[in-house]
Motif scaffolding. Structure first.
Motif, PDB file in Angstrom:
ATOM      1  N   ASP A   1      80.990  53.014  37.243  1.00  9.68           N
ATOM      2  CA  ASP A   1      80.104  54.182  37.297  1.00  9.68           C
ATOM      3  C   ASP A   1      78.932  53.942  38.253  1.00  9.68           C
ATOM      4  N   PRO A   2      79.055  54.431  39.499  1.00  6.52           N
ATOM      5  CA  PRO A   2      77.968  54.199  40.462  1.00  6.52           C
ATOM      6  C   PRO A   2      76.664  54.903  40.084  1.00  6.52           C
ATOM      7  N   ASP A   3      76.734  55.816  39.104  1.00  8.41           N
ATOM      8  CA  ASP A   3      75.499  56.538  38.711  1.00  8.41           C
ATOM      9  C   ASP A   3      74.820  55.912  37.502  1.00  8.41           C
ATOM     10  N   ARG A   4      75.332  54.751  37.057  1.00  9.87           N
ATOM     11  CA  ARG A   4      74.741  54.177  35.837  1.00  9.87           C
ATOM     12  C   ARG A   4      73.280  53.796  36.075  1.00  9.87           C
ATOM     13  N   PRO A   5      72.430  53.951  35.032  1.00  6.81           N
ATOM     14  CA  PRO A   5      70.990  53.689  35.211  1.00  6.81           C
ATOM     15  C   PRO A   5      70.626  52.207  35.271  1.00  6.81           C
ATOM     16  N   GLU A   6      71.487  51.364  34.685  1.00  3.77           N
ATOM     17  CA  GLU A   6      71.121  49.940  34.626  1.00  3.77           C
ATOM     18  C   GLU A   6      71.156  49.336  36.044  1.00  3.77           C
ATOM     19  N   LEU A   7      70.079  48.736  36.428  1.00  4.16           N
ATOM     20  CA  LEU A   7      69.991  48.219  37.802  1.00  4.16           C
ATOM     21  C   LEU A   7      70.247  46.719  37.881  1.00  4.16           C
ATOM     22  N   GLU A   8      69.740  45.961  36.883  1.00  2.00           N
ATOM     23  CA  GLU A   8      69.810  44.505  37.013  1.00  2.00           C
ATOM     24  C   GLU A   8      71.170  43.968  36.559  1.00  2.00           C
ATOM     25  N   SER A   9      71.813  43.193  37.404  1.00  2.00           N
ATOM     26  CA  SER A   9      73.016  42.457  36.988  1.00  2.00           C
ATOM     27  C   SER A   9      72.792  40.989  37.348  1.00  2.00           C
ATOM     28  N   MET A  10      73.708  40.138  36.974  1.00  2.00           N
ATOM     29  CA  MET A  10      73.574  38.711  37.272  1.00  2.00           C
ATOM     30  C   MET A  10      74.378  38.309  38.500  1.00  2.00           C
ATOM     31  N   SER A  11      74.842  39.302  39.290  1.00  2.00           N
ATOM     32  CA  SER A  11      75.756  39.014  40.412  1.00  2.00           C
ATOM     33  C   SER A  11      75.174  38.051  41.432  1.00  2.00           C
ATOM     34  N   PHE A  12      73.836  38.035  41.612  1.00  2.00           N
ATOM     35  CA  PHE A  12      73.204  37.152  42.601  1.00  2.00           C
ATOM     36  C   PHE A  12      72.434  36.038  41.924  1.00  2.00           C
ATOM     37  N   GLY A  13      72.782  35.772  40.655  1.00  2.31           N
ATOM     38  CA  GLY A  13      72.054  34.741  39.923  1.00  2.31           C
ATOM     39  C   GLY A  13      70.740  35.287  39.406  1.00  2.31           C
ATOM     40  N   HIS A  14      69.840  34.368  39.054  1.00  5.06           N
ATOM     41  CA  HIS A  14      68.554  34.802  38.505  1.00  5.06           C
ATOM     42  C   HIS A  14      67.578  33.643  38.602  1.00  5.06           C
ATOM     43  N   GLY A  15      66.281  33.963  38.659  1.00  2.00           N
ATOM     44  CA  GLY A  15      65.275  32.891  38.669  1.00  2.00           C
ATOM     45  C   GLY A  15      65.091  32.282  40.051  1.00  2.00           C
ATOM     46  N   GLU A  16      64.648  31.041  40.056  1.00  5.81           N
ATOM     47  CA  GLU A  16      64.282  30.368  41.323  1.00  5.81           C
ATOM     48  C   GLU A  16      65.455  30.279  42.281  1.00  5.81           C
ATOM     49  N   LYS A  17      66.637  30.218  41.759  1.00  3.80           N
ATOM     50  CA  LYS A  17      67.808  30.040  42.634  1.00  3.80           C
ATOM     51  C   LYS A  17      68.473  31.376  42.927  1.00  3.80           C
ATOM     52  N   PHE A  18      67.737  32.474  42.691  1.00  3.15           N
ATOM     53  CA  PHE A  18      68.293  33.799  43.001  1.00  3.15           C
ATOM     54  C   PHE A  18      68.715  33.799  44.462  1.00  3.15           C
ATOM     55  N   CYS A  19      69.853  34.418  44.749  1.00  3.71           N
ATOM     56  CA  CYS A  19      70.451  34.360  46.086  1.00  3.71           C
ATOM     57  C   CYS A  19      69.504  34.873  47.175  1.00  3.71           C
ATOM     58  N   PRO A  20      69.145  34.029  48.158  1.00  5.84           N
ATOM     59  CA  PRO A  20      68.264  34.491  49.243  1.00  5.84           C
ATOM     60  C   PRO A  20      68.983  35.436  50.201  1.00  5.84           C
ATOM     61  N   GLY A  21      70.313  35.501  50.098  1.00  9.10           N
ATOM     62  CA  GLY A  21      71.070  36.358  51.015  1.00  9.10           C
ATOM     63  C   GLY A  21      71.520  37.661  50.372  1.00  9.10           C
ATOM     64  N   SER A  22      70.968  37.993  49.175  1.00  3.70           N
ATOM     65  CA  SER A  22      71.478  39.169  48.442  1.00  3.70           C
ATOM     66  C   SER A  22      71.345  40.441  49.277  1.00  3.70           C
ATOM     67  N   HIS A  23      70.224  40.591  49.942  1.00  4.80           N
ATOM     68  CA  HIS A  23      70.020  41.800  50.755  1.00  4.80           C
ATOM     69  C   HIS A  23      71.036  41.825  51.890  1.00  4.80           C
ATOM     70  N   LEU A  24      71.202  40.693  52.557  1.00  7.95           N
ATOM     71  CA  LEU A  24      72.137  40.615  53.680  1.00  7.95           C
ATOM     72  C   LEU A  24      73.560  40.874  53.195  1.00  7.95           C
ATOM     73  N   GLY A  25      73.904  40.323  52.036  1.00 11.49           N
ATOM     74  CA  GLY A  25      75.245  40.534  51.488  1.00 11.49           C
ATOM     75  C   GLY A  25      75.502  42.009  51.207  1.00 11.49           C
ATOM     76  N   ARG A  26      74.560  42.655  50.554  1.00 12.36           N
ATOM     77  CA  ARG A  26      74.728  44.085  50.237  1.00 12.36           C
ATOM     78  C   ARG A  26      74.770  44.916  51.509  1.00 12.36           C
ATOM     79  N   GLN A  27      73.946  44.542  52.487  1.00  7.94           N
ATOM     80  CA  GLN A  27      73.922  45.315  53.733  1.00  7.94           C
ATOM     81  C   GLN A  27      75.255  45.211  54.471  1.00  7.94           C
ATOM     82  N   GLN A  28      75.856  44.040  54.412  1.00  8.98           N
ATOM     83  CA  GLN A  28      77.153  43.897  55.081  1.00  8.98           C
ATOM     84  C   GLN A  28      78.203  44.767  54.413  1.00  8.98           C
ATOM     85  N   LEU A  29      78.185  44.809  53.083  1.00  9.50           N
ATOM     86  CA  LEU A  29      79.167  45.656  52.393  1.00  9.50           C
ATOM     87  C   LEU A  29      78.925  47.128  52.731  1.00  9.50           C
ATOM     88  N   ALA A  30      77.633  47.528  52.753  1.00 12.01           N
ATOM     89  CA  ALA A  30      77.315  48.933  53.068  1.00 12.01           C
ATOM     90  C   ALA A  30      77.720  49.280  54.500  1.00 12.01           C
TER      91      ALA A  30
END
Ligand code: HEM
Length: 386
Positions: A294-323
């Motif tokens: 469901d692309p319209d779901r309200p929940e925004l946070e998932s664990m796909s890029f990890g969490h905390g200090e080791k959160f993926c530094p490339g998450s934006h780049l990864g999403r941009q490539q898919l888009a």
């Protein structure tokens, strides 16, 4: 103390494929039981963590459960979209006139490696080789010799390039890495080689895997293709939702170096923890109707890029490539339809191995001037991790 549930007993996550629903059904049974479940990692005993809150708390606790050395350079986060769309067009140019292709072999396994190579400033033409090295590097738990051979090959490939870049630095990630100082100390060649190997392993192959699942969802979720064609504004949400439903890193192996309490149990120092991001992302306690795409779901946070200090530094780049890949495929391959698809598979790294599609080459669109990309609604608000 609850007895460890048996659903995953004996399942070796390093080699299990668990295609389609098999992974999610298995993880759901372990999650229902809660706590930690017994499993295996490359033949060794491991404990599987499945609930959203437990996964988030574990990843947030960098002090007790450190995840290895912090990736020093955040230069990747500055990679701008300007380069992605022309690059995606360049790759689609290779097969657009044919009317038929395997999108995994010809697009999703290619674009992310070209993107990272270009950003690193590496010579063009070796991307297919880099793909092989990246995949082999990640196969260490299962085939250590192949991984070590790939590691040596990357070093041999990089040595002359790094020597040249040290002498003539440019505006690329490699030059940034070579120039970066940490406590006044520059990186050694070996440290730079390690970073580049990591970028391929965790940057290019995760994005490639995520992109394969994106097009699988686009062509198998009823009505999704038509909606994405008609409404560009939904595309970033489709990207976010596929990364929730089929995270490329489905289970993240970690070692609890110091031991400690996790999900109500005390782990011995050195215990392996399998942090099931895919289970957390479908936890009904965190997501309503979690198995529904469901692309319209309200929940925004998932664990796909990890969490905390080791959160993926490339998450934006990864999403941009898919888009960017989604935009270009919808623009250039009219009448896109599925011929044959395999399901997402892999318990740690998860991808779709094959996706054969067809389209109407006669009306295959010419490239629209990329200048218009900046205005298109698929552009997400940028978040910098500088
Ligand atoms: C859809 C694509 C991607 C996914 C799903 C993804 C996922 C992840 C996850 C789950 C982690 C956390 C690992 C942990 O906690 O140990 C991570 C870390 C990392 N990712 Fe990504 N990633 C993606 C794309 C990228 C890209 C494009 C880059 C860079 C070019 C990148 C670079 C990194 C690096 C360097 C780390 C290690 C961070 C550290 O050790 O501090 N990733 N990624």
């Amino acid at each position: 103390m609850t007895a460890a549930p048996r659903a995953t007993e004996g399942v070796d996550f390093a080699s299990a494929q668990l295609p389609g629903r098999a992974l999610h059904d298995l993880l759901a049974r372990a999650r229902e039981a809660g706590g930690l479940a017994n499993a295996k990692l490359a033949g060794l005993p491991a404990r599987l963590l499945t609930r959203f809150d437990d996964v988030r708390a574990f990843l947030a606790d960098e002090e007790r459960f450190p995840g290895g050395p912090i990736f020093r350079s955040r230069a990747v986060a500055r990679f701008v979209e300007r380069d992605l769309v022309p690059l995606a067009h360049e790759i689609v140019d290779r097969f657009a006139a044919r009317g038929e292709a395997d999108l995994v072999a010809e697009l999703t396994s290619v674009l992310p490696f070209h993107a990272i190579s270009r950003k690193l400033g590496l010579p063009q033409g070796s991307e297919a080789q880099q793909l092989g090295w990246a995949r082999d590097t990640l196969s260490y738990p299962v085939t250590p010799e192949r991984a070590l051979a790939a590691r040596a090959a990357v070093t041999r490939f990089l040595e002359p390039i790094v020597a040249e870049r040290r002498a003539n630095p440019g505006d690329d990630v490699l030059s940034h890495l070579l120039g970066a100082e940490h406590d006044g100390v520059r990186m050694s060649d070996e440290e730079v080689f390690a970073h580049v190997r990591l970028l391929y392993a965790v940057g290019a192959s995760t994005t490639s895997d995520g992109m394969s699942s994106l097009f699988w969802a686009l062509l198998t979720v009823p009505g999704l293709l038509e909606r994405a064609q008609a409404d560009p504004a939904v595309r970033p949400r489709i990207v976010r939702e596929i990364l929730r439903c089929e995270p490329p890193v489905s289970v993240l192996p970690r070692m609890a170096v110091h031991g400690g309490d996790v999900a109500g149990e005390t782990l011995a120092p050195g215990a392996f923890v399998l942090v099931a991001l895919a289970a957390a992302n479908r936890d009904p306690a965190a997501f309503s109707d979690p198995d529904r795409f469901d692309p319209d779901r309200p929940e925004l946070e998932s664990m796909s890029f990890g969490h905390g200090e080791k959160f993926c530094p490339g998450s934006h780049l990864g999403r941009q490539q898919l888009a960017a890949a989604l935009d270009v495929v919808l623009e250039r391959l009219p009448g896109l339809r599925l011929l044959e698809a395999a399901e997402p598979a892999g318990a740690i790294l998860r991808r779709v191995p094959r996706l054969r599609v067809a389209w109407d080459p006669a009306s295959a669109g010419r490239r629209r001037q990329t200048a218009s990309f900046a205005a298109s609604s698929t552009r997400e608000p940028t978040s910098s991790f500088s």
